[in-house]
Structure formats: C-alpha cells, structure tokens
Enzyme design. Sequence first.
Site, PDB file in Angstrom:
ATOM      1  N   TYR A 119     -41.978  22.231  29.538  1.00 36.76           N
ATOM      2  CA  TYR A 119     -42.280  23.080  30.689  1.00 36.76           C
ATOM      3  C   TYR A 119     -41.613  24.432  30.552  1.00 36.76           C
ATOM      4  O   TYR A 119     -40.751  24.629  29.700  1.00 36.76           O
ATOM      5  CB  TYR A 119     -41.851  22.386  31.991  1.00 36.76           C
ATOM      6  N   ARG A 164     -41.088  30.491  23.945  1.00 34.22           N
ATOM      7  CA  ARG A 164     -40.305  29.249  23.922  1.00 34.22           C
ATOM      8  C   ARG A 164     -41.201  28.037  24.163  1.00 34.22           C
ATOM      9  O   ARG A 164     -40.981  26.966  23.578  1.00 34.22           O
ATOM     10  CB  ARG A 164     -39.171  29.297  24.941  1.00 34.22           C
ATOM     11  N   ARG A 181     -50.632   2.434  26.989  1.00 36.63           N
ATOM     12  CA  ARG A 181     -49.277   2.944  26.765  1.00 36.63           C
ATOM     13  C   ARG A 181     -48.793   2.447  25.407  1.00 36.63           C
ATOM     14  O   ARG A 181     -48.931   1.262  25.083  1.00 36.63           O
ATOM     15  CB  ARG A 181     -48.358   2.436  27.871  1.00 36.63           C
ATOM     16  N   LYS A 191     -37.395  22.278  25.587  1.00 34.36           N
ATOM     17  CA  LYS A 191     -37.395  22.265  27.057  1.00 34.36           C
ATOM     18  C   LYS A 191     -38.320  21.159  27.576  1.00 34.36           C
ATOM     19  O   LYS A 191     -39.449  21.418  27.980  1.00 34.36           O
ATOM     20  CB  LYS A 191     -37.809  23.643  27.599  1.00 34.36           C
ATOM     21  N   GLU A 235     -23.495  23.820  28.661  1.00 33.64           N
ATOM     22  CA  GLU A 235     -24.219  24.710  29.580  1.00 33.64           C
ATOM     23  C   GLU A 235     -24.215  24.085  30.960  1.00 33.64           C
ATOM     24  O   GLU A 235     -23.638  23.009  31.159  1.00 33.64           O
ATOM     25  CB  GLU A 235     -25.654  24.941  29.069  1.00 33.64           C
ATOM     26  N   LEU A 276     -30.090  24.779  25.584  1.00 33.18           N
ATOM     27  CA  LEU A 276     -31.384  25.444  25.676  1.00 33.18           C
ATOM     28  C   LEU A 276     -31.190  26.930  25.387  1.00 33.18           C
ATOM     29  O   LEU A 276     -30.225  27.534  25.857  1.00 33.18           O
ATOM     30  CB  LEU A 276     -31.981  25.267  27.075  1.00 33.18           C
TER      31      LEU A 276
HETATM   32  N1  PLP Z   1     -30.137  25.566  30.112  1.00 35.59           N
HETATM   33  C1  PLP Z   1     -30.855  24.594  30.691  1.00 35.59           C
HETATM   34  C2  PLP Z   1     -30.465  23.179  30.458  1.00 35.59           C
HETATM   35  C3  PLP Z   1     -31.945  24.908  31.520  1.00 35.59           C
HETATM   36  O1  PLP Z   1     -32.665  23.937  32.097  1.00 35.59           O
HETATM   37  C4  PLP Z   1     -32.266  26.275  31.736  1.00 35.59           C
HETATM   38  C5  PLP Z   1     -33.410  26.674  32.575  1.00 35.59           C
HETATM   39  O2  PLP Z   1     -34.079  25.900  33.172  1.00 35.59           O
HETATM   40  C6  PLP Z   1     -31.481  27.256  31.128  1.00 35.59           C
HETATM   41  C7  PLP Z   1     -30.430  26.862  30.308  1.00 35.59           C
HETATM   42  C8  PLP Z   1     -31.762  28.721  31.323  1.00 35.59           C
HETATM   43  O3  PLP Z   1     -32.889  29.122  30.606  1.00 35.59           O
HETATM   44  P1  PLP Z   1     -33.820  30.315  31.114  1.00 35.59           P
HETATM   45  O4  PLP Z   1     -32.920  31.525  31.197  1.00 35.59           O
HETATM   46  O5  PLP Z   1     -34.834  30.458  30.056  1.00 35.59           O
HETATM   47  O6  PLP Z   1     -34.349  29.918  32.442  1.00 35.59           O
END
Ligand code: PLP
Length: 284
Positions: free
Chosen positions: A31, A50, A99, A148, A180, A204
Amino acid sequence: RTVYVNGDYLPEDQAKVSVFDRGFVMADGVYEVTSVLGGKLIDFGGHLARLKRSLEALQMRNPLSDDDYLAAHRRLVAENGVTDGMVYLQVTRGNPGDRDFAFPPEDTVPTVVMFTQNKPGLADNPAAKTGWKVITTEDLRWARRDIKTVQLLFPSLAKMEAKSKGADDAWLVEEGKVTEGTSNNAYIVKGGTIITRELSSDILHGITRAAVLRFAREAQMKVEERSFTVAEAQEADEAFITSASAFVMPVVSIDGAAIGDGTVGPVARRLREIYLEESVKAGV
Ligand code: PLP
C-alpha cells in the site's frame, strides 16, 4: 464517498472484493498513503516509485500505469471534495481459487483499491505545537520492513501499547537501537546534527524522510545516517518523526524522559515549515 476498485468508481457501500483475495486471508499486498494539501498530492512521484519497488520485491504484477494511478487519485480527490486529507492505495495479489501458500497463476489480476479520507486542517495539526510523547518497545516485526506490506498487526499492537500508557506513539527497538516509529521514521538532533537510521531492510524507506533530508542538506544542516540507542535519544537536544500523514512531528519525551527542555525544538519546527512549504509547492 466514492472508492476505486479495479477500474470502477463506486459508492463505498457497493464496492466489493473477493473473500479469497490473498490480501484478505494472507496480508499479501502492499500500500501507499499520499497526503492531500490544498487539493494537491504531496510527494506523489515518490510514493508511486516505492509502490513499484514493493510490488517487485513481492513478485507481484503492477496492474496500472503511472498515469492511471495519478488519474485515479485526482478523480477521487475531486469527486470526494478532498482539500486536506489523504489517498490510500492498496494492491493485493488477488486469488481466483482455493487458499494456498503458493502464489496463484501468473495471469491472476491483482486487486487495486483506492479511497480517500478527509482531514480538514491537516497541515495545522495542533500536536505539532506541543509534540508527541513516545514510548519504546521491542521491534518484533518481520525482517523486510523496507517492503510496505499491509501486514500491520505488530505496529498496531505497539500503537495500542503507547496509547494505553498515555503516549502518542511507540519507537521500535532492535538490538538496543531504535529502528523507527510504528508508522514513521525516527530522528534525533544533537549539537545541530540530524541523526536518523541508515536505509536497510530494517526500516521503511520513508518518502517524507528522503524529502526532509534533502531539504536539511540544502539548508546546510548536518545529517548523519546511522542508528542510535534509546539512551542517546533521551540525551538528545531534540527528537522528531516524519511520515506522509504527520509530515515532521516533534517528539518531546521518550519513555517519560523529557527531550531537551521538553518543548518543540527549533530544528524540528524549521524542518516542518520547510517541508510543508516545499512539498506543497511541488504538489501535483
Ligand atoms: N516507517 C513505517 C513503518 C511506516 O509505516 C511509514 C509510513 O507509513 C513510514 C516509516 C514513513 O514513510 P512515509 O514518509 O513514506 O510515509
């Protein structure tokens, strides 16, 4: 509200996807979230890039062209009258049959869903004036956090843990180092240097992170991409997070320890201003 499902624009209560879709039964999907400010899409190119990277990493077909994604985003924003808010985009692997852990046949059409959420006054979020309190908790997610995926149960549990402790978010910690936030990238500022974890499969690769670091370097601020411990963060002058929906959000305490004097710091405040100004200017 109008939502998008596989090429159709439908009232939300008429939109349907199969219960056999692997997105539903296996969290097999990716997503993106793009903010809308003043009717413009923020950092849309980065989010699209991305998305394609995530699809590739999961050997999933990209069912639409860049122009199709942009046109659909714009149509939903217009039809739903979104001035400030976000567009959610999800691509799941679909699944025509039973499935099964093995992927469905190559010609299976992925499921694409898009919807909008209105957030009036998004850029003027009063929390940016007072900052967030965060707690820390062990990072127990899978090891491919650079993809993501819609597999968000652990970050959701961590967010609930934060809320139950009266905090706004959780910073996730692995081997003593902050990876993070639950849905954002984490930063500290020490002696004027902005420190944030280096890119790897541990985090991410935030689109807002990339933009904010670029603006910081252009403004002659010092940036170090390296990991840091919770103790180092608690002794920092400032802390903040970035994400597409929170932009730059100051963090004023970590596990109850005040950061600096416990108020929003000048670096976070300035980066938020620069990011909002520049990204709106570049919005599409
Ligand atoms: N890290 C994680 C785990 C996230 O889910 C997100 C955004 O949803 C981010 C970092 C920040 O990414 P972005 O700046 O692309 O929204």
